[in-house]
Design a protein around this motif. Structure first.
Motif, PDB file in Angstrom:
ATOM      1  N   ILE A  65       0.847  -1.198   0.000  1.00 51.81           N
ATOM      2  CA  ILE A  65       0.000   0.000   0.000  1.00 51.81           C
ATOM      3  C   ILE A  65       0.882   1.247   0.000  1.00 51.81           C
ATOM      4  O   ILE A  65       1.975   1.239   0.565  1.00 51.81           O
ATOM      5  CB  ILE A  65      -0.953  -0.029   1.229  1.00 51.81           C
ATOM      6  CG1 ILE A  65      -2.027   1.045   1.124  1.00 51.81           C
ATOM      7  CG2 ILE A  65      -0.178   0.088   2.525  1.00 51.81           C
ATOM      8  CD1 ILE A  65      -3.139   0.887   2.161  1.00 51.81           C
ATOM      9  N   ASP A  66       0.431   2.313  -0.665  1.00 52.45           N
ATOM     10  CA  ASP A  66       1.161   3.582  -0.645  1.00 52.45           C
ATOM     11  C   ASP A  66       0.973   4.266   0.706  1.00 52.45           C
ATOM     12  O   ASP A  66      -0.024   4.060   1.384  1.00 52.45           O
ATOM     13  CB  ASP A  66       0.635   4.521  -1.735  1.00 52.45           C
ATOM     14  CG  ASP A  66       1.191   4.173  -3.105  1.00 52.45           C
ATOM     15  OD1 ASP A  66       2.001   3.233  -3.191  1.00 52.45           O
ATOM     16  OD2 ASP A  66       0.814   4.848  -4.078  1.00 52.45           O
ATOM     17  N   ALA A  67       1.930   5.118   1.034  1.00 44.33           N
ATOM     18  CA  ALA A  67       1.892   5.762   2.340  1.00 44.33           C
ATOM     19  C   ALA A  67       1.044   7.027   2.343  1.00 44.33           C
ATOM     20  O   ALA A  67       0.713   7.559   3.394  1.00 44.33           O
ATOM     21  CB  ALA A  67       3.309   6.116   2.776  1.00 44.33           C
ATOM     22  N   ASP A  68       0.686   7.517   1.168  1.00 45.84           N
ATOM     23  CA  ASP A  68       0.068   8.850   1.120  1.00 45.84           C
ATOM     24  C   ASP A  68      -1.448   8.818   1.261  1.00 45.84           C
ATOM     25  O   ASP A  68      -2.114   9.807   1.006  1.00 45.84           O
ATOM     26  CB  ASP A  68       0.484   9.572  -0.163  1.00 45.84           C
ATOM     27  CG  ASP A  68       0.114   8.776  -1.403  1.00 45.84           C
ATOM     28  OD1 ASP A  68      -0.504   7.713  -1.255  1.00 45.84           O
ATOM     29  OD2 ASP A  68       0.445   9.226  -2.514  1.00 45.84           O
ATOM     30  N   LEU A  69      -1.997   7.643   1.611  1.00 47.66           N
ATOM     31  CA  LEU A  69      -3.432   7.468   1.822  1.00 47.66           C
ATOM     32  C   LEU A  69      -4.244   7.649   0.548  1.00 47.66           C
ATOM     33  O   LEU A  69      -5.445   7.894   0.598  1.00 47.66           O
ATOM     34  CB  LEU A  69      -3.940   8.402   2.937  1.00 47.66           C
ATOM     35  CG  LEU A  69      -3.344   8.055   4.308  1.00 47.66           C
ATOM     36  CD1 LEU A  69      -3.485   9.188   5.299  1.00 47.66           C
ATOM     37  CD2 LEU A  69      -3.996   6.794   4.858  1.00 47.66           C
ATOM     38  N   GLN A  70      -3.579   7.546  -0.608  1.00 51.40           N
ATOM     39  CA  GLN A  70      -4.340   7.511  -1.856  1.00 51.40           C
ATOM     40  C   GLN A  70      -5.047   6.162  -1.980  1.00 51.40           C
ATOM     41  O   GLN A  70      -6.097   6.063  -2.594  1.00 51.40           O
ATOM     42  CB  GLN A  70      -3.394   7.694  -3.050  1.00 51.40           C
ATOM     43  CG  GLN A  70      -2.963   9.122  -3.247  1.00 51.40           C
ATOM     44  CD  GLN A  70      -2.333   9.321  -4.615  1.00 51.40           C
ATOM     45  OE1 GLN A  70      -1.242   8.832  -4.892  1.00 51.40           O
ATOM     46  NE2 GLN A  70      -3.027  10.022  -5.469  1.00 51.40           N
ATOM     47  N   ASP A  71      -4.418   5.142  -1.416  1.00 52.10           N
ATOM     48  CA  ASP A  71      -5.044   3.829  -1.364  1.00 52.10           C
ATOM     49  C   ASP A  71      -5.682   3.688   0.010  1.00 52.10           C
ATOM     50  O   ASP A  71      -4.974   3.625   1.004  1.00 52.10           O
ATOM     51  CB  ASP A  71      -3.995   2.715  -1.519  1.00 52.10           C
ATOM     52  CG  ASP A  71      -3.133   2.892  -2.750  1.00 52.10           C
ATOM     53  OD1 ASP A  71      -3.642   3.427  -3.747  1.00 52.10           O
ATOM     54  OD2 ASP A  71      -1.960   2.493  -2.703  1.00 52.10           O
ATOM     55  N   ASP A  87     -12.215   3.892  -5.665  1.00 51.55           N
ATOM     56  CA  ASP A  87     -11.940   5.261  -6.100  1.00 51.55           C
ATOM     57  C   ASP A  87     -10.688   5.731  -5.397  1.00 51.55           C
ATOM     58  O   ASP A  87     -10.601   5.689  -4.172  1.00 51.55           O
ATOM     59  CB  ASP A  87     -13.113   6.188  -5.752  1.00 51.55           C
ATOM     60  CG  ASP A  87     -14.343   5.825  -6.567  1.00 51.55           C
ATOM     61  OD1 ASP A  87     -14.181   5.503  -7.760  1.00 51.55           O
ATOM     62  OD2 ASP A  87     -15.448   5.837  -5.997  1.00 51.55           O
ATOM     63  N   ARG A  88      -9.736   6.182  -6.170  1.00 53.65           N
ATOM     64  CA  ARG A  88      -8.467   6.596  -5.577  1.00 53.65           C
ATOM     65  C   ARG A  88      -8.608   7.977  -4.958  1.00 53.65           C
ATOM     66  O   ARG A  88      -9.089   8.909  -5.601  1.00 53.65           O
ATOM     67  CB  ARG A  88      -7.380   6.612  -6.662  1.00 53.65           C
ATOM     68  CG  ARG A  88      -5.993   6.678  -6.085  1.00 53.65           C
ATOM     69  CD  ARG A  88      -4.992   6.019  -6.999  1.00 53.65           C
ATOM     70  NE  ARG A  88      -3.900   5.480  -6.203  1.00 53.65           N
ATOM     71  CZ  ARG A  88      -2.629   5.879  -6.345  1.00 53.65           C
ATOM     72  NH1 ARG A  88      -2.304   6.750  -7.261  1.00 53.65           N
ATOM     73  NH2 ARG A  88      -1.695   5.364  -5.583  1.00 53.65           N
ATOM     74  N   ASP A  89      -8.192   8.106  -3.701  1.00 50.69           N
ATOM     75  CA  ASP A  89      -8.288   9.399  -3.018  1.00 50.69           C
ATOM     76  C   ASP A  89      -7.145  10.314  -3.405  1.00 50.69           C
ATOM     77  O   ASP A  89      -6.209   9.904  -4.074  1.00 50.69           O
ATOM     78  CB  ASP A  89      -8.261   9.188  -1.502  1.00 50.69           C
ATOM     79  CG  ASP A  89      -9.563   8.602  -0.998  1.00 50.69           C
ATOM     80  OD1 ASP A  89     -10.595   8.839  -1.656  1.00 50.69           O
ATOM     81  OD2 ASP A  89      -9.536   7.903   0.027  1.00 50.69           O
ATOM     82  N   GLN A  90      -7.258  11.544  -2.899  1.00 54.54           N
ATOM     83  CA  GLN A  90      -6.143  12.479  -3.063  1.00 54.54           C
ATOM     84  C   GLN A  90      -5.050  12.124  -2.087  1.00 54.54           C
ATOM     85  O   GLN A  90      -5.304  11.547  -1.035  1.00 54.54           O
ATOM     86  CB  GLN A  90      -6.624  13.891  -2.723  1.00 54.54           C
ATOM     87  CG  GLN A  90      -7.394  14.525  -3.842  1.00 54.54           C
ATOM     88  CD  GLN A  90      -7.773  15.944  -3.496  1.00 54.54           C
ATOM     89  OE1 GLN A  90      -7.142  16.570  -2.661  1.00 54.54           O
ATOM     90  NE2 GLN A  90      -8.784  16.444  -4.165  1.00 54.54           N
ATOM     91  N   ARG A  91      -3.845  12.534  -2.443  1.00 52.51           N
ATOM     92  CA  ARG A  91      -2.735  12.427  -1.504  1.00 52.51           C
ATOM     93  C   ARG A  91      -3.090  13.252  -0.265  1.00 52.51           C
ATOM     94  O   ARG A  91      -3.526  14.391  -0.373  1.00 52.51           O
ATOM     95  CB  ARG A  91      -1.512  12.996  -2.223  1.00 52.51           C
ATOM     96  CG  ARG A  91      -0.266  13.087  -1.430  1.00 52.51           C
ATOM     97  CD  ARG A  91       0.866  13.475  -2.351  1.00 52.51           C
ATOM     98  NE  ARG A  91       1.694  12.311  -2.624  1.00 52.51           N
ATOM     99  CZ  ARG A  91       2.568  11.811  -1.755  1.00 52.51           C
ATOM    100  NH1 ARG A  91       2.751  12.389  -0.592  1.00 52.51           N
ATOM    101  NH2 ARG A  91       3.270  10.744  -2.058  1.00 52.51           N
ATOM    102  N   HIS A  92      -2.907  12.656   0.927  1.00 46.27           N
ATOM    103  CA  HIS A  92      -3.312  13.338   2.156  1.00 46.27           C
ATOM    104  C   HIS A  92      -2.418  14.552   2.442  1.00 46.27           C
ATOM    105  O   HIS A  92      -2.900  15.647   2.671  1.00 46.27           O
ATOM    106  CB  HIS A  92      -3.273  12.359   3.321  1.00 46.27           C
ATOM    107  CG  HIS A  92      -3.435  13.005   4.659  1.00 46.27           C
ATOM    108  ND1 HIS A  92      -4.622  13.582   5.044  1.00 46.27           N
ATOM    109  CD2 HIS A  92      -2.569  13.198   5.681  1.00 46.27           C
ATOM    110  CE1 HIS A  92      -4.474  14.088   6.257  1.00 46.27           C
ATOM    111  NE2 HIS A  92      -3.242  13.877   6.663  1.00 46.27           N
TER     112      HIS A  92
HETATM  113 MG    MG Z   1       0.639   8.829  -4.341  1.00 45.76          MG
END
Ligand code: MG
Ligand code: UDP
Length: 326
Positions: free
Chosen positions: A91-97, A194-199
């Motif tokens: 999982i990516d760290a930026d909370l996009q996932d 749905d992919r979120d924005q980078r937090h």
């Molecule tokens: Mg990202």
């Protein structure tokens, strides 16, 4: 250990606290034995301090600290190498996932799929150019490769230990994990999200990293660009042959031959261009061959709180897989 979550970290100080909280909430709710495997890929902010602090507070938080930035795919690879779960999530760290999706991924995995990837339905907060180039790239890749690399899919997925053990045996230096995982096979399925924005913070994927990544994907899984140069060579030679006939005809039959300068220049430049492109494409492949021949370590871990036993268990898993094969 039921579940390992592998998280590559590059300058994510603004995301780590919330990421940890959301992940922990989800994982605790799943009633499984879990670990988080953070890989600090040469961050220049406070990410590593935050990870050390988390590791002190919660023994289920493991980290590897790279000696420098090795790139996202290598960071994920290191995380896979050192994690011990029966199932592994990337999982990516930026909370996009969204971490909340891990429950669904795990449930599908438990139904008997060795790989469940998360496919992006929408991508919020990413620039038009990024979305457009990504879309184009995945479509191009699926046309020129012989394996089925799923469209619009990042590395957010769950994998069975079996798959990770195979992955660990694939020695290539230029990782294109989503392609390698498709190549490995087993039962694979997907869920949509749905992919979120980078937090917080900004993307660590610069355009130059994206281009390198795209070239790795293409050169790892397709010989098409090499064939393309051959095809272009034939095409250009064909045209040149016709031009030769025409030149001879003008010289010998019509006697009208001094005006040929323009077409001569055009064909020289054209052929020169095609040749340079061809050499460039061959160069891309040769560069990768030479990297693989060098056999350098893929990454260098400067510090970590994982212990020997775990690495040892991974070796054992690898051994078991080999034994099962025999
Ligand atoms: Mg990202
Ligand atoms: N990342 C990394 N090394 C890099 C670039 C990115 O480990 O050189 C990590 C980053 O911290 C994040 C993930 O890879 O967890 C995805 O990166 P990012 O969000 O910057 O990429 P994007 O979502 O914009 O494609």
């Amino acid at each position: 250990m039921d579940l390992s979550v592998v998280i590559p970290i590059y300058n994510e100080e603004g995301n780590i606290p919330l990421l940890y909280d959301r992940l922990k909430g989800v994982l605790d709710g799943m009633k499984v034995d879990w670990e988080m495997m953070f890989v600090n890929d040469g961050s220049r902010d406070k990410s590593m301090e935050l990870l050390r602090e988390l590791g002190r507070r919660d023994p289920r938080v493991k980290y590897l600290d790279f000696s420098r930035n090795f790139g996202h795919q290598i960071a994920v690879t290191a995380g896979l190498d050192h994690s011990i779960g029966k199932a592994i999530v990337i999982i990516d760290a930026d909370l996009q996932d969204p971490p909340e999706l891990i429950g669904d991924l795990y449930a599908r995995h438990k139904e008997g799929f060795e790989v469940v990837y998360a496919r992006r339905r929408a991508r919020k907060g990413e620039g038009f150019l990024k979305k457009f180039t990504a879309k184009l790239f995945y479509r191009l890749l699926s046309r020129i490769t012989s394996i089925d690399i799923p469209l619009d899919t990042g590395d957010f997925r769950i994998m069975d230990r079996k798959v990770v053990n195979v992955l660990k045996q694939m020695p290539e230096q230029h990782k294109f994990l989503r392609g390698q995982i498709s190549w490995i096979g087993f039962r694979q399925t997907y869920i949509e999200y749905d992919r979120d924005q980078r937090h917080a913070g900004e993307t660590g994927y610069t355009y130059s990293k994206m281009i390198r990544f795209a070239l790795d994907g293409i050169t790892s899984f397709s010989d098409y660009p090499l064939k393309l140069t051959t095809m272009a060579g034939f095409l250009v030679s064909g045209v040149a042959f016709l031009l030769i006939l025409y030149a001879l005809y003008s010289r010998l039959v019509t006697g009208d031959y001094e005006k040929g300068w323009a077409s001569e220049m055009v064909s020289i430049l054209f052929i020169g261009g095609i040749q340079l492109i061809g050499i460039g494409i061959i160069g891309e492949y040769i560069a990768r061959i030479s990297h693989n021949v060098k056999q350098r370590p893929l990454y260098i871990v400067a510090d970590s709180n994982t212990n020997e036993k775990q690495t040892h268990e991974n070796e054992k898993g690898k051994k078991e897989l080999e034994d099962n094969r025999d």
